[in-house]
Design an enzyme around this catalytic site. Structure first.
Site, short mmCIF file in Angstrom:
data_model
loop_
_atom_site.label_atom_id
_atom_site.label_comp_id
_atom_site.label_asym_id
_atom_site.label_seq_id
_atom_site.Cartn_x
_atom_site.Cartn_y
_atom_site.Cartn_z
N LYS A 1 24.79 4.12 60.84
CA LYS A 1 25.73 2.98 60.96
C LYS A 1 26.01 2.39 59.59
CE LYS A 1 24.02 -1.23 62.11
NZ LYS A 1 24.33 -2.34 61.21
N ASN A 2 24.96 2.19 58.81
CA ASN A 2 25.12 1.46 57.54
C ASN A 2 25.68 2.32 56.42
OD1 ASN A 2 24.26 -0.74 58.90
ND2 ASN A 2 22.23 -0.85 57.97
N CYS B 1 24.06 -15.69 60.34
CA CYS B 1 23.70 -15.07 61.63
C CYS B 1 22.24 -15.42 61.89
CB CYS B 1 23.90 -13.56 61.55
SG CYS B 1 22.77 -12.82 60.39
N ARG C 1 23.19 -15.42 54.91
CA ARG C 1 24.01 -14.27 54.51
C ARG C 1 25.18 -14.68 53.58
NH1 ARG C 1 22.84 -10.30 58.37
NH2 ARG C 1 23.50 -8.76 56.85
N ASP D 1 14.92 -3.57 57.73
CA ASP D 1 15.46 -3.20 59.05
C ASP D 1 14.44 -2.51 59.92
OD1 ASP D 1 18.83 -2.38 57.89
OD2 ASP D 1 17.77 -4.27 58.17
N ARG E 1 25.07 -2.21 69.19
CA ARG E 1 25.72 -2.23 67.88
C ARG E 1 25.11 -1.16 66.98
NH1 ARG E 1 24.35 -6.95 65.21
NH2 ARG E 1 25.55 -5.97 63.59
C1 EPZ Z 1 22.83 -4.51 54.49
O1 EPZ Z 1 23.22 -5.86 54.72
C2 EPZ Z 1 22.60 -3.91 55.88
N1 EPZ Z 1 23.84 -3.97 56.65
C3 EPZ Z 1 21.51 -4.69 56.60
O2 EPZ Z 1 21.27 -4.05 57.84
C4 EPZ Z 1 20.23 -4.62 55.77
O3 EPZ Z 1 19.23 -5.40 56.39
C5 EPZ Z 1 20.52 -5.17 54.35
O4 EPZ Z 1 21.61 -4.43 53.76
C6 EPZ Z 1 19.31 -5.06 53.44
O5 EPZ Z 1 18.91 -3.74 53.35
C7 EPZ Z 1 24.78 -3.01 56.44
O6 EPZ Z 1 24.62 -2.13 55.61
C8 EPZ Z 1 26.02 -3.12 57.28
P1 EPZ Z 1 22.20 -7.55 51.24
P2 EPZ Z 1 23.77 -6.76 53.47
O7 EPZ Z 1 23.50 -8.01 50.68
O8 EPZ Z 1 24.61 -5.93 52.59
C9 EPZ Z 1 21.06 -11.98 49.95
C10 EPZ Z 1 21.06 -3.86 60.16
O9 EPZ Z 1 20.16 -4.25 60.90
N2 EPZ Z 1 22.43 -12.03 49.38
O10 EPZ Z 1 21.43 -6.48 50.55
O11 EPZ Z 1 24.35 -8.00 54.04
C11 EPZ Z 1 21.10 -11.98 51.47
O12 EPZ Z 1 21.20 -13.31 51.95
C12 EPZ Z 1 21.57 -4.78 59.05
O13 EPZ Z 1 21.62 -2.73 60.22
C13 EPZ Z 1 22.82 -13.15 48.66
O14 EPZ Z 1 22.05 -14.09 48.47
O15 EPZ Z 1 22.39 -7.11 52.75
C14 EPZ Z 1 19.80 -11.33 51.84
O16 EPZ Z 1 18.77 -12.30 51.80
C15 EPZ Z 1 20.94 -6.16 59.11
N3 EPZ Z 1 24.09 -13.20 48.16
C16 EPZ Z 1 19.60 -10.31 50.72
O17 EPZ Z 1 20.46 -10.72 49.64
C17 EPZ Z 1 24.98 -12.17 48.35
O18 EPZ Z 1 26.12 -12.26 47.84
C18 EPZ Z 1 19.95 -8.88 51.12
O19 EPZ Z 1 21.29 -8.87 51.46
C19 EPZ Z 1 24.57 -11.05 49.10
C20 EPZ Z 1 23.28 -10.98 49.61
#
Ligand code: EPZ
Length: 430
Positions: A24-25, A118, A123, A306, A398
């Site tokens: 998915k990701n 969420c 996020r 995850d 999902r």
């Molecule tokens: C991706 O989300 C995945 N989703 C998530 O999987 C996964 O948990 C996450 O990466 C971490 O590996 C998809 O790929 C669609 P991040 P993403 O930006 O990109 C903070 C699932 O279950 N952050 O790496 O949103 C954020 O708040 C989902 O399949 C900022 O502060 O993750 C978090 O604490 C859930 N500012 C951390 O970084 C930003 O601009 C990681 O977020 C962006 C992120």
């Protein structure tokens, strides 16, 4: 979109074969990258999941055409004529924000609803926006929308405060159309980043270093039609490994990429799970009682956040004390309360959970709050005494393709109770 419930009669050992679906990701950002290619692209091994459907809806709302075959999709964005992402879909799936960089690259403009928080955290997208402004985007936040515009995108050196997966994806896509070279420093290293770079390079991009801390992208004039096979889902793979372990089963996993799960395999071997490669399959079983193991979730290649909830369910049934530290998201212990309702002994202090393994969990009615928490409750239900009813299962749909069918084939006693109640669209997704 239905809500419904999943009913599991626990206590059955899982045995037999399970085939891992496409990731998915990996699929979501690659679908967004179709915006960069004003021609037809064909993606195979695409999982049929609600989130994939949502991303296709986003593309279609923007003017793309898509034809869905069996496990494949053909997307043509030649007629794309809008640069404002639809509110309904972005609200439903915050990962839709990954269209931002591609829309900006294609149209010099992008209007995207601020993806809400969420259940697992606020996020924010500050890292995305800082990077896009370094590439020359003017950014304003108006009435819940992020409005980006750039007469011309120019390559830049961008340091990410945190190796954000989504930010790395958005910036890689925007940089493909920027003049000159972009360097993303402290980039996310997840296999899904490498997959996106592989896809874009097949379409004519010039991206180097994906999978490492430093990604270099040379802007190109255009990207051309291509086909691409989506990589296996490492989180689904980890979920089935732990389903086998928690039921003391013995399963064969097919079409997985175990190189993407090195840390997870190491930690589970430490706990006593046996992995035996058999040609293109991996046999997963136990030789003895599991031992407790501590984990801290980290960006790749660390232990994936995850799989934290699923690992916690496994540790609930492992004699002794284990410690889980969630260091990626600020609120990813929503499954703790539900596991405790099944008899688990878990204490949470801020980002740390202390689990004391018990002899057995007891089945009861539990509610899933986010995608991976729902998987943890399914695992707990598979091992628990008696019957477990898991509600909120649209989260599962999902991210897990054909979950009941795959588990039933492995010997689980699991069924879905369809409910007439149409899901009210008040739920946010992680
Ligand atoms: C991706 O989300 C995945 N989703 C998530 O999987 C996964 O948990 C996450 O990466 C971490 O590996 C998809 O790929 C669609 P991040 P993403 O930006 O990109 C903070 C699932 O279950 N952050 O790496 O949103 C954020 O708040 C989902 O399949 C900022 O502060 O993750 C978090 O604490 C859930 N500012 C951390 O970084 C930003 O601009 C990681 O977020 C962006 C992120």
């Amino acid at each position: 979109m239905e809500s419904g419930k999943i009913i599991i009669k626990g206590g059955r050992r899982l045995t037999g074969k399970v085939r891992i679906s496409g990731s998915k990701n990996a699929a979501l950002p690659i679908l967004a990258a179709a915006i960069l290619i004003p021609e037809k692209i064909t993606l195979t091994n695409l999982p049929s999941l609600l989130d994939i459907q949502t991303m296709l809806e986003v593309l279609n709302e923007l003017g793309a055409n898509s034809e869905i075959g069996v496990g494949e999709v053909i997307v043509n964005t030649a007629e794309l004529n809008k640069y404002d992402a639809p509110y309904e879909q972005v609200r439903r799936m915050r990962a839709s924000a990954v269209v931002m960089g591609a829309l900006l690259a294609r149209f010099g403009k992008a209007y995207v609803p601020m993806p809400g928080g969420c259940n697992i955290g606020s996020r924010p997208i500050n890292i995305h926006l800082d990077g896009l402004s370094k590439l020359g985007a003017k950014i304003s936040l108006e009435k819940g929308y992020v409005k980006l515009s750039a007469r011309k995108l120019k390559g830049a050196e961008i340091y990410l405060d945190f190796p954000s997966v989504g930010a790395t994806e958005n910036l890689m896509m925007a940089a493909c159309a920027a003049e000159g070279e972009t360097i993303i420093d402290n980039a996310a290293k997840e296999p899904e980043i490498t997959a996106l770079a592989d896809f874009l390079n097949k379409a004519g991009a010039e991206i180097q270093g994906a999978g490492s801390d430093i990604i270099k992208i040379k802007g190109v004039k255009e990207l051309k039609t291509t086909t691409y096979r989506i990589i296996p889902d490492r989180i689904e793979t980890g979920t089935y490994i732990m389903a086998a372990a928690i039921t003391k089963g013995d399963i064969l996993i097919e079409e997985a990429e175990f190189d993407h799960l090195h840390t997870v395999v190491t930690k589970l071997e430490e706990a006593g799970v046996i992995f035996e490669k058999k040609d293109s399959q991996m046999r997963v079983h136990l030789q003895k009682e599991l031992s407790p193991v501590n984990i801290r979730t980290m960006p790749y290649p660390g232990f994936p956040t995850d799989l934290q909830a699923q690992f916690m369910a496994l540790m609930c049934m492992t004699e002794g004390m284990s410690v889980i530290i969630e260091s990626v998201f600020e609120n990813r212990f929503m499954h703790v309360g539900e596991l405790c309702r099944m008899g688990a002994d878990i204490k949470v202090d801020n980002h740390t959970a202390i689990i004391r393994g018990i002899k057995s969990l007891s089945g009861t009615a539990v509610n899933a709050t986010d995608l991976r928490a729902s998987a943890a409750l399914i695992l707990a239900g598979l091992a628990a005494k008696g019957e477990t009813q898991v509600s909120g299962i649209y989260h599962l749909d999902r991210g897990y393709e054909y979950l009941e069918e795959k588990l039933t084939k492995l010997g689980a006693q699991i069924k879905r109770i369809h409910s007439e109640k149409i899901l009210l669209e008040e739920e946010n997704y992680d």
